[in-house]
Design an enzyme around this catalytic site. Structure first.
Site, PDB file in Angstrom:
ATOM      1  N   PHE A 125      -9.328  68.089  35.590  1.00  0.00           N
ATOM      2  CA  PHE A 125      -8.990  69.499  35.819  1.00  0.00           C
ATOM      3  C   PHE A 125     -10.281  70.313  35.940  1.00  0.00           C
ATOM      4  CE2 PHE A 125      -5.919  73.094  34.322  1.00  0.00           C
ATOM      5  CZ  PHE A 125      -5.697  73.433  35.650  1.00  0.00           C
ATOM      6  N   ILE A 134     -12.286  70.464  41.502  1.00  0.00           N
ATOM      7  CA  ILE A 134     -11.361  69.894  42.496  1.00  0.00           C
ATOM      8  C   ILE A 134      -9.918  69.946  41.985  1.00  0.00           C
ATOM      9  CG2 ILE A 134     -10.821  67.868  43.942  1.00  0.00           C
ATOM     10  CD1 ILE A 134     -13.586  69.134  44.493  1.00  0.00           C
ATOM     11  N   LYS A 143     -20.666  56.946  49.575  1.00  0.00           N
ATOM     12  CA  LYS A 143     -19.695  57.245  50.635  1.00  0.00           C
ATOM     13  C   LYS A 143     -19.789  56.212  51.766  1.00  0.00           C
ATOM     14  CE  LYS A 143     -19.837  62.114  49.472  1.00  0.00           C
ATOM     15  NZ  LYS A 143     -20.554  63.376  49.706  1.00  0.00           N
TER      16      LYS A 143
END
Lengths: 337, 160
Positions: free
Chosen positions: A8, A11, A224
């Protein structure tokens, strides 16, 4: 569909904002009724099988910093226990990324699969380290794992390659996958400032993190790239296989030299069948990869469609949540078939 | 027919100079297209020359003679022969023996231009090199960049 939100932070809050904003639209257009039945952070969780009040959850988090303070339904409970015990369709996993161990996000994902819940994740760590294992376990349990937001934030990179370009063989992917390094290099180039000055300014503006090591060393891009290599190129690699060079040595003079020759310097991640590297590269000024500011860009070279380029926002709460929402919708559509 | 893609220096008389080795070899020229508007990154002018079919020895002699005249033979029949590209170098370029660096690169390709800036004696310098290399030797040149990079702590930023 019932949702458990794990994490939380920025994002996670963005996800709730977007669900709140789009709830009626999703119901009317797609027949998708989203109900968040649990929200977890490090303090505990708020759980209501009938659905939580999202505005109230955001307010409580803002005021107390703890979701466990949610009136009536807040409690001190571990995240694994929530995933295990609360009936839901999807776990949205947006807890902090750890690119060294992948934990605790990896355990959250595996627990979700074991309890037959689909997972939508924005978390690079576990995917960059244990892609094969995680996707294997999801398959074994017959559930769907989607992770568009883990690469490029709002920029549709993974789903574009896997769905829109389906049928093409992707021969290479190269691009700028980290907005912070792009911001720093753009600013250095434009204003002839040195690296440390621009980094400090970016930190003050909240564009770079207090500990920017992962961004400027290229590790974030490498994580990534490993995800793209595995999911799109069919390679079996981890972040540790990426040849890496960051941007800390780039000088204003080198940017000027590059400019005079008709180039910009950008931190480029590139994957082919043989190559897996992140390093500063000379990008011709008029090349599609020469995007400015904190934008992300990816260029696919494919056998049928030739070159395809996609540009977009790499970060931001609502922007990243947009990618998460598209994954939720995609799961909803897949289950209807 | 043979298609030659040449790159000439942008100065008067270069085209005539480039055609000399071709006519000296007795080769028949079908056409010459001067592409002044498509200059290369280093300001050279591309020229496409179409010749009658020649035996390989004569063609090789022409190519060698052209290269001696500083004419870049970029392609022969669409096959890339020479690649010229820029590389930006960051590090203590002069202190780590810039001549040795260039000599080592020249054994594989040819450094045809070097711009160097040294902001302060202590700080790292930055340079832009233009290198011409036979396409088949490109990987070898990249390997040499890596070796030099490790030995001398230089960062070579290549084209994407």
């Amino acid at each position: 569909m019932k949702i458990i939100l794990v994490g939380f932070g920025v994002i996670g809050k963005g996800v709730l904002k977007v669900i709140n904003l789009k709830k009626n639209h999703l119901l009317e257009k797609y027949g998708l009724d989203l109900s968040v039945v649990a929200i977890c952070d490090s303090s505990g969780a708020a759980i209501n099988k009938e659905g939580l009040d999202l505005e109230l959850a955001l307010k409580i988090k803002e005021e107390t910093g703890k979701i466990a303070s949610y009136p009536e339904f807040g409690q001190n409970i571990g995240i694994i226990e929530v995933i295990e015990s609360v009936p839901a369709d999807i776990v949205i996993e947006v807890s902090p990324t750890n690119i060294h161990t992948g934990e605790p996000a990896k355990s959250y994902m595996l627990k979700a699969f074991e309890t037959k819940k689909h997972v939508v994740s924005a978390n690079k760590g576990p995917l960059a380290l244990f892609f094969k294992e995680i996707t294997g376990v999801a398959k074994e349990h017959g559930v769907i794992l989607r992770y568009e937001a883990s690469v490029g934030g709002a920029t549709p990179i993974i789903n574009l390659a896997k769905e829109t370009l389906a049928g093409n063989r992707v021969k290479s992917i190269k691009g700028i996958l980290n907005g912070t390094t792009n911001y720093i290099l753009t600013k250095m180039e434009k204003e002839q400032l040195d690296f440390n000055t621009v980094l400090k300014e970016a930190q003050e503006l909240g564009i770079a993190e207090t500990n920017p090591h992962q961004d400027i060393s290229g590790l974030d891009t490498a994580a990534k790239l490993a995800i793209l290599a595995n999911s799109i190129m069919g390679r079996e690699v981890t972040i540790n296989d990426v040849v890496l060079e960051g941007i800390t040595r780039i000088t204003p003079e080198s940017l000027l030299m590059a400019n005079k020759g008709g180039y910009a310097i950008k931190l480029i991640g590139e994957v082919t069948d043989k190559k897996l590297e992140v390093c500063p590269k000379l990008v011709p000024i008029d090349h599609p990869l020469n995007v400015k500011g904190s934008l992300n860009v990816a260029m696919f070279n494919t056998d049928l469609a030739n070159d395809i380029v996609v540009v977009g926002t790499g970060a931001g709460d609502v922007e990243t949540a947009s990618a998460i929402l598209s994954d939720i919708l995609n799961i909803h559509q897949s289950l209807k078939k | 027919m043979i298609f030659l893609d040449l790159e000439l220096k942008d100065s008067p008389g270069e085209l005539l100079k480039a055609l000399q080795p071709i006519s000296s070899a007795g080769a028949n020229i079908f056409s010459v297209i001067h592409l002044r508007e498509n200059k290369t990154d280093d300001g050279r002018v591309p020229v496409k020359v179409v010749l009658e079919k020649l035996n390989e020895d004569i063609l090789n002699t022409i190519v060698l003679d052209l290269e001696k005249l500083d004419v870049v033979v970029a392609k022969i029949n669409e096959k890339v022969k020479k690649i010229n590209f820029d590389v930006v170098v960051i590090g203590h370029i002069v202190d780590t023996d810039v001549l040795d660096t260039i000599d080592r690169l020249n054994k594989i390709g040819l450094v045809v231009d070097l711009n160097l800036t040294m902001p302060t004696p202590e700080a790292e310098s930055s340079a832009k090199m233009r290198v011409i290399v036979d396409s088949e030797n490109l990987n070898q040149l990249y390997e040499e960049f890596e070796k030099i990079s490790k030995e001398k702590g230089l960062l070579f930023i290549k084209s994407c």
